[in-house]
Design a protein around this motif. Structure first.
Motif, PDB file in Angstrom:
ATOM      1  N   ILE A  70      -3.953 -10.195  -5.547  1.00 41.17           N
ATOM      2  CA  ILE A  70      -2.934  -9.030  -4.954  1.00 41.17           C
ATOM      3  C   ILE A  70      -3.619  -8.018  -4.344  1.00 41.17           C
ATOM      4  N   ASP A  71      -3.251  -7.347  -3.269  1.00 41.55           N
ATOM      5  CA  ASP A  71      -3.829  -6.415  -2.431  1.00 41.55           C
ATOM      6  C   ASP A  71      -2.835  -5.311  -2.630  1.00 41.55           C
ATOM      7  N   PHE A  72      -2.938  -4.212  -3.657  1.00 38.14           N
ATOM      8  CA  PHE A  72      -2.174  -3.226  -3.732  1.00 38.14           C
ATOM      9  C   PHE A  72      -2.462  -1.960  -2.759  1.00 38.14           C
ATOM     10  N   PRO A  73      -3.793  -1.847  -2.365  1.00 40.39           N
ATOM     11  CA  PRO A  73      -4.211  -0.951  -1.376  1.00 40.39           C
ATOM     12  C   PRO A  73      -3.763  -1.372   0.088  1.00 40.39           C
ATOM     13  N   ALA A  74      -3.530  -2.464   0.400  1.00 42.10           N
ATOM     14  CA  ALA A  74      -2.957  -2.911   1.922  1.00 42.10           C
ATOM     15  C   ALA A  74      -1.317  -2.623   1.639  1.00 42.10           C
ATOM     16  N   VAL A  75      -0.786  -3.081   0.633  1.00 43.59           N
ATOM     17  CA  VAL A  75       0.649  -2.740   0.664  1.00 43.59           C
ATOM     18  C   VAL A  75       1.228  -1.378   0.629  1.00 43.59           C
ATOM     19  N   LEU A  76       0.159  -0.573  -0.034  1.00 43.49           N
ATOM     20  CA  LEU A  76       0.361   0.991  -0.030  1.00 43.49           C
ATOM     21  C   LEU A  76       0.156   1.468   1.407  1.00 43.49           C
ATOM     22  N   THR A  77      -0.772   1.082   1.871  1.00 46.28           N
ATOM     23  CA  THR A  77      -1.012   1.425   3.426  1.00 46.28           C
ATOM     24  C   THR A  77      -0.033   1.246   4.156  1.00 46.28           C
ATOM     25  N   ALA A  78       0.637  -0.075   4.068  1.00 46.63           N
ATOM     26  CA  ALA A  78       1.786  -0.350   4.888  1.00 46.63           C
ATOM     27  C   ALA A  78       3.015   0.467   4.918  1.00 46.63           C
ATOM     28  N   LEU A  79       3.090   0.581   3.453  1.00 42.41           N
ATOM     29  CA  LEU A  79       4.487   1.542   2.940  1.00 42.41           C
ATOM     30  C   LEU A  79       4.320   2.990   3.718  1.00 42.41           C
ATOM     31  N   ASP A  80       2.862   3.482   3.472  1.00 38.25           N
ATOM     32  CA  ASP A  80       2.532   4.975   4.036  1.00 38.25           C
ATOM     33  C   ASP A  80       2.902   4.862   5.479  1.00 38.25           C
ATOM     34  N   ARG A  81       2.442   3.820   6.144  1.00 31.86           N
ATOM     35  CA  ARG A  81       2.328   3.831   7.593  1.00 31.86           C
ATOM     36  C   ARG A  81       4.109   3.608   8.104  1.00 31.86           C
ATOM     37  N   ASP A  82       4.997   3.116   7.300  1.00 35.38           N
ATOM     38  CA  ASP A  82       6.121   2.524   7.874  1.00 35.38           C
ATOM     39  C   ASP A  82       7.140   3.627   7.304  1.00 35.38           C
ATOM     40  N   PHE A  83       6.841   4.496   6.394  1.00 30.99           N
ATOM     41  CA  PHE A  83       8.044   5.659   5.780  1.00 30.99           C
ATOM     42  C   PHE A  83       7.106   6.720   5.504  1.00 30.99           C
ATOM     43  N   PRO A  84       7.642   7.940   5.878  1.00 32.50           N
ATOM     44  CA  PRO A  84       6.898   9.285   5.767  1.00 32.50           C
ATOM     45  C   PRO A  84       6.629   9.586   4.165  1.00 32.50           C
ATOM     46  N   LYS A  85       7.431   9.292   3.447  1.00 28.70           N
ATOM     47  CA  LYS A  85       7.290   9.890   1.923  1.00 28.70           C
ATOM     48  C   LYS A  85       7.985   8.323   1.029  1.00 28.70           C
ATOM     49  N   PRO A  86       7.267   7.336   0.967  1.00 30.72           N
ATOM     50  CA  PRO A  86       7.779   6.265   0.403  1.00 30.72           C
ATOM     51  C   PRO A  86       7.925   6.283  -1.252  1.00 30.72           C
ATOM     52  N   ARG A  87       9.047   5.790  -2.011  1.00 32.14           N
ATOM     53  CA  ARG A  87       8.895   5.741  -3.376  1.00 32.14           C
ATOM     54  C   ARG A  87       8.504   4.467  -3.662  1.00 32.14           C
ATOM     55  N   TYR A  88       7.506   4.644  -4.780  1.00 30.56           N
ATOM     56  CA  TYR A  88       6.659   3.132  -5.048  1.00 30.56           C
ATOM     57  C   TYR A  88       7.588   2.739  -6.372  1.00 30.56           C
ATOM     58  N   VAL A  89       7.775   1.377  -6.547  1.00 31.04           N
ATOM     59  CA  VAL A  89       8.390   0.930  -7.742  1.00 31.04           C
ATOM     60  C   VAL A  89       7.599  -0.494  -8.203  1.00 31.04           C
ATOM     61  N   ASP A  90       7.204  -0.033  -9.453  1.00 25.40           N
ATOM     62  CA  ASP A  90       6.261  -1.096  -9.919  1.00 25.40           C
ATOM     63  C   ASP A  90       6.994  -2.157 -10.767  1.00 25.40           C
ATOM     64  N   ALA A  91       7.335  -3.211 -10.366  1.00 22.37           N
ATOM     65  CA  ALA A  91       8.231  -4.117 -11.100  1.00 22.37           C
ATOM     66  C   ALA A  91       7.507  -5.283 -11.926  1.00 22.37           C
ATOM     67  N   SER A  92       6.139  -5.084 -12.306  1.00 26.30           N
ATOM     68  CA  SER A  92       5.420  -5.879 -12.954  1.00 26.30           C
ATOM     69  C   SER A  92       5.488  -5.486 -14.492  1.00 26.30           C
ATOM     70  N   PRO A  93       5.083  -6.578 -15.291  1.00 23.17           N
ATOM     71  CA  PRO A  93       5.305  -6.424 -16.625  1.00 23.17           C
ATOM     72  C   PRO A  93       4.276  -5.627 -17.609  1.00 23.17           C
ATOM     73  N   SER A  94       3.175  -5.259 -16.690  1.00 21.09           N
ATOM     74  CA  SER A  94       2.241  -4.459 -17.221  1.00 21.09           C
ATOM     75  C   SER A  94       1.809  -3.183 -16.757  1.00 21.09           C
ATOM     76  N   GLY A  95       2.542  -2.788 -15.583  1.00 18.41           N
ATOM     77  CA  GLY A  95       2.759  -1.130 -15.002  1.00 18.41           C
ATOM     78  C   GLY A  95       1.314  -1.336 -14.000  1.00 18.41           C
TER      79      GLY A  95
END
Length: 135
Positions: A70-95
């Motif tokens: 998994i590539d968390f840094p890439a998806v965080l960069t994409a979210l930050d690029r597409d939205f001014p102040k995105p909210r992040y939701v971690d749906a994984s069983p381990s946080g």
């Protein structure tokens, strides 16, 4: 870690994101057939398996999430690029995403993080981690 890549051993009962799961592809794919058909998303969905926004959802994407790194840094960069102040939701069983963000240097991002499940809400994980730490 011997290659200089940060790692963290997770207190989970099965290997994920590695070749160790390849033998499970057929049973996993068969179990997906029991799921209801995907509906169009109401909001954009981003995936750490692709590192970006999903244009559509296919059941084999769930296998990709289990199998591939998994590539968390890439998806965080994409979210930050597409939205001014995105909210992040971690749906994984381990946080895992929440933990990654909490150790990052963006304090504002930490305030916009929500974890649906945490090790504290999963007594089985807490017990496993405690047992491993005291063994």
């Amino acid at each position: 870690s011997e290659r200089g890549v940060p790692i963290a051993r997770l207190p989970v009962p099965r290997a994920f994101h590695s070749p160790a799961v390849f033998a499970l592809q057929h049973p996993f794919s068969q179990s997906l057939k029991a799921l209801p058909a995907a509906r169009d998303a109401i909001m954009p969905v981003y995936s750490a398996a692709t590192g970006g926004r999903l244009d559509g959802f296919a059941p084999d994407h769930l296998w990709q999430l289990v199998r591939d790194p998994i590539d968390f840094p890439a998806v965080l960069t994409a979210l930050d690029r597409d939205f001014p102040k995105p909210r992040y939701v971690d749906a994984s069983p381990s946080g895992t995403l929440a933990t990654l963000i909490s150790y990052g240097d963006d304090r504002d991002r930490v305030q916009r993080m929500q974890s649906l499940m945490t090790p504290a809400s999963r007594p089985d994980i807490v017990r496993s981690a405690t047992t491993a730490a005291t063994a």
